[in-house]
Design an enzyme around this catalytic site. Structure first.
Site, PDB file in Angstrom:
ATOM      1  N   GLN A 187       0.823  -1.221   0.000  1.00 47.76           N
ATOM      2  CA  GLN A 187       0.000   0.000   0.000  1.00 47.76           C
ATOM      3  C   GLN A 187       0.853   1.264   0.000  1.00 47.76           C
ATOM      4  OE1 GLN A 187      -3.361   0.440  -0.197  1.00 47.76           O
ATOM      5  NE2 GLN A 187      -3.824  -1.733  -0.236  1.00 47.76           N
ATOM      6  N   THR A 245       9.079 -18.350 -16.574  1.00 48.27           N
ATOM      7  CA  THR A 245       9.323 -17.328 -17.598  1.00 48.27           C
ATOM      8  C   THR A 245       8.648 -16.028 -17.186  1.00 48.27           C
ATOM      9  OG1 THR A 245       9.429 -19.043 -19.269  1.00 48.27           O
ATOM     10  CG2 THR A 245       9.078 -16.789 -20.053  1.00 48.27           C
ATOM     11  N   CYS A 333     -16.279 -11.572   4.674  1.00 46.82           N
ATOM     12  CA  CYS A 333     -17.143 -12.732   4.702  1.00 46.82           C
ATOM     13  C   CYS A 333     -16.267 -13.969   4.558  1.00 46.82           C
ATOM     14  CB  CYS A 333     -18.135 -12.659   3.554  1.00 46.82           C
ATOM     15  SG  CYS A 333     -19.388 -13.916   3.661  1.00 46.82           S
TER      16      CYS A 333
HETATM   17  C1  PLP Z   1      -3.337  -6.026  -1.980  1.00 49.67           C
HETATM   18  C2  PLP Z   1      -2.436  -6.336  -0.854  1.00 49.67           C
HETATM   19  C3  PLP Z   1      -1.770  -7.565  -0.771  1.00 49.67           C
HETATM   20  C4  PLP Z   1      -1.955  -8.637  -1.799  1.00 49.67           C
HETATM   21  O1  PLP Z   1      -1.394  -8.285  -3.051  1.00 49.67           O
HETATM   22  P1  PLP Z   1      -1.890  -9.094  -4.362  1.00 49.67           P
HETATM   23  O2  PLP Z   1      -1.046  -8.532  -5.471  1.00 49.67           O
HETATM   24  O3  PLP Z   1      -3.330  -8.788  -4.518  1.00 49.67           O
HETATM   25  O4  PLP Z   1      -1.610 -10.523  -4.122  1.00 49.67           O
HETATM   26  C5  PLP Z   1      -0.949  -7.790   0.295  1.00 49.67           C
HETATM   27  N1  PLP Z   1      -0.762  -6.848   1.240  1.00 49.67           N
HETATM   28  C6  PLP Z   1      -1.371  -5.656   1.190  1.00 49.67           C
HETATM   29  C7  PLP Z   1      -1.121  -4.657   2.263  1.00 49.67           C
HETATM   30  C8  PLP Z   1      -2.235  -5.366   0.158  1.00 49.67           C
HETATM   31  O5  PLP Z   1      -2.869  -4.193   0.127  1.00 49.67           O
END
Ligand code: PLP
Length: 400
Positions: A187, A245, A333
């Protein structure tokens, strides 16, 4: 108003983002004319290899890695998180230092689940709680570190709250015990200053689809010398650390997406902060509402998490969806039962309060008019739900 087209307002940028058209443009040629395998020795393969390494150099420079070879491209943010937690902990334990791992209790499931797996394998796992303000403090970490600690993983920015953790201090505290420090920076990337060397982290994971890149592409930063048990074996790609790959188009797109984020931060951060603050102030005008996590701690520009007492998050979500607005709630959920968010429980919210929360995240394509519409539509929805809510009546009497 004669406009009859149904509205479609996306306020869930923390869940995923649309791919920016400038990113699509760099991605597409690798699916059509530049489709070579980077391992092939002829011109088409060499072209793919050069594109891959150019993307790696750009990405590595933009995260402040000392060397491009410290960047391993993966197939998701989740993959990087899993690889770091399992791979570093197992390899460090094999070196004989110990078997203690620390994670924060408000990590994403992509960290929590691997940590639970380690516990089943015989690791001792400490789940460190953030404080009520949504921050994991270095002094709290110091109190749980041991001589046998091998790995600490604390996320840079929390995906539900948007609070930004003091990663540099947490990494330094970890290193006092000669343990390795990983952060889920998924994030945070492109939204807070990010330099691997300055922060002093040993590993970090990233994901393209949270920064206007494609889904199914991620990266793991692994500082040279960090112990790592390889989890995907085969053709030996990514310096033998992650066979398979490479997704050249996706990787090139990821590098481009980060370049755009960084180029536009100067104008986007203040714009998104202002939109986010309008969301927060607008919601807090209603009675019995609260911002989750403290307001005055470091925060991502676009993320707001609000408790709206006496209503179910899912009910709000569905009513907003009816009005064309996409937001997220503080519940997930899982296996048919609604569990309040572990993140909100971690910062001390009571389950009945955690159930009535909304996460609103604004991003690149959010306009002032979108926020106006959200703030116009939400109060009557809440008044309506509260009027029917026995919980609300019990909590606060009959007044809405
Ligand atoms: C979205 C997210 C993930 C997972 O990433 P993906 O690419 O969807 O597998 C892990 N940690 C945080 C904090 C995220 O916001």
């Amino acid at each position: 108003m004669s406009d009859t087209t149904p509205k479609s307002i996306y306020l869930d940028y923390a869940a995923t983002t649309p791919v920016d058209e400038r990113v699509v443009a760099v991605m597409v040629p690798f699916m059509t004319e530049r489709y070579g395998n980077p391992n092939s020795l002829y011109a088409l393969g060499r072209d793919a290899y050069r594109a891959l390494e150019a993307a790696r150099e750009s990405f590595a420079a933009n995260i402040g890695a000392a060397n491009p070879s410290e960047v391993i491209f993966t197939g998701a943010g989740t993959e990087g998180d899993n690889a770091a937690v399992l791979g570093i902990a197992r390899a460090a334990k094999a070196r004989g230092k110990g078997n203690h791992v620390v994670i924060s209790s408000f990590e994403h499931h992509a960290i929590l689940e691997p940590a639970h797996r380690l516990a089943k394998e015989g690791f001792e796992v400490t789940e460190l709680r953030p404080r009520e303000d949504g921050i994991v403090y270095a002094e709290d970490l110091r109190a749980v570190l041991r001589d046998t600690t091998v790995l600490v993983s604390v996320m840079h920015a929390n995906n539900e709250l948007g609070t930004v953790q003091p990663i540099k201090e947490l990494a330094a505290a970890t290193h006092e015990h000669d343990a390795y420090f990983h952060t889920d920076a998924i994030q945070a990337l492109g939204k807070v200053d990010w330099n691997a060397v300055d922060l002093g982290v040993d590993a970090a994971s990233f994901s393209a689809h949270k920064i206007y890149g494609p889904k199914g592409v991620g990266a793991l930063y692994l500082k040279r010398g960090t112990p790592f048990e390889v989890y995907m074996i085969g053709g030996g790609q990514e310096s033998k650390k992650r066979s398979g790959t490479q997704n050249i188009g996706g990787i090139t797109a990821f590098a481009k997406a980060l370049e755009i984020m960084l180029a536009e931060r100067g104008t986007e951060d203040p714009r998104l902060t202002a939109l986010r603050d309008r969301v927060i102030d607008g919601v807090l005008k209603m009675p019995h509402t609260a911002l989750n996590g403290a307001r005055d701690v470091p925060r991502l520009p676009g993320t707001a998490n609000l408790s709206i007492n006496g209503v179910e998050g899912e009910a709000m979500l569905l009513k907003l969806d009816n009005k064309g607005i996409a937001v997220s709630t503080g519940s997930a959920c899982s296996s048919g039962s609604l569990e309040p968010s572990h993140v909100l429980l971690s910062i001390g919210l009571k389950p009945e309060i955690a159930h009535g929360s909304l996460r609103v995240t604004v991003g690149r394509f959010t306009t002032d008019a979108d926020v106006d519409y959200f703030l116009e539509v939400l109060p009557p929805i809440i008044a309506n739900l509260r009027a029917m809510s026995p919980v609300y009546a019990k909590m606060f009497g009959a007044s809405v």
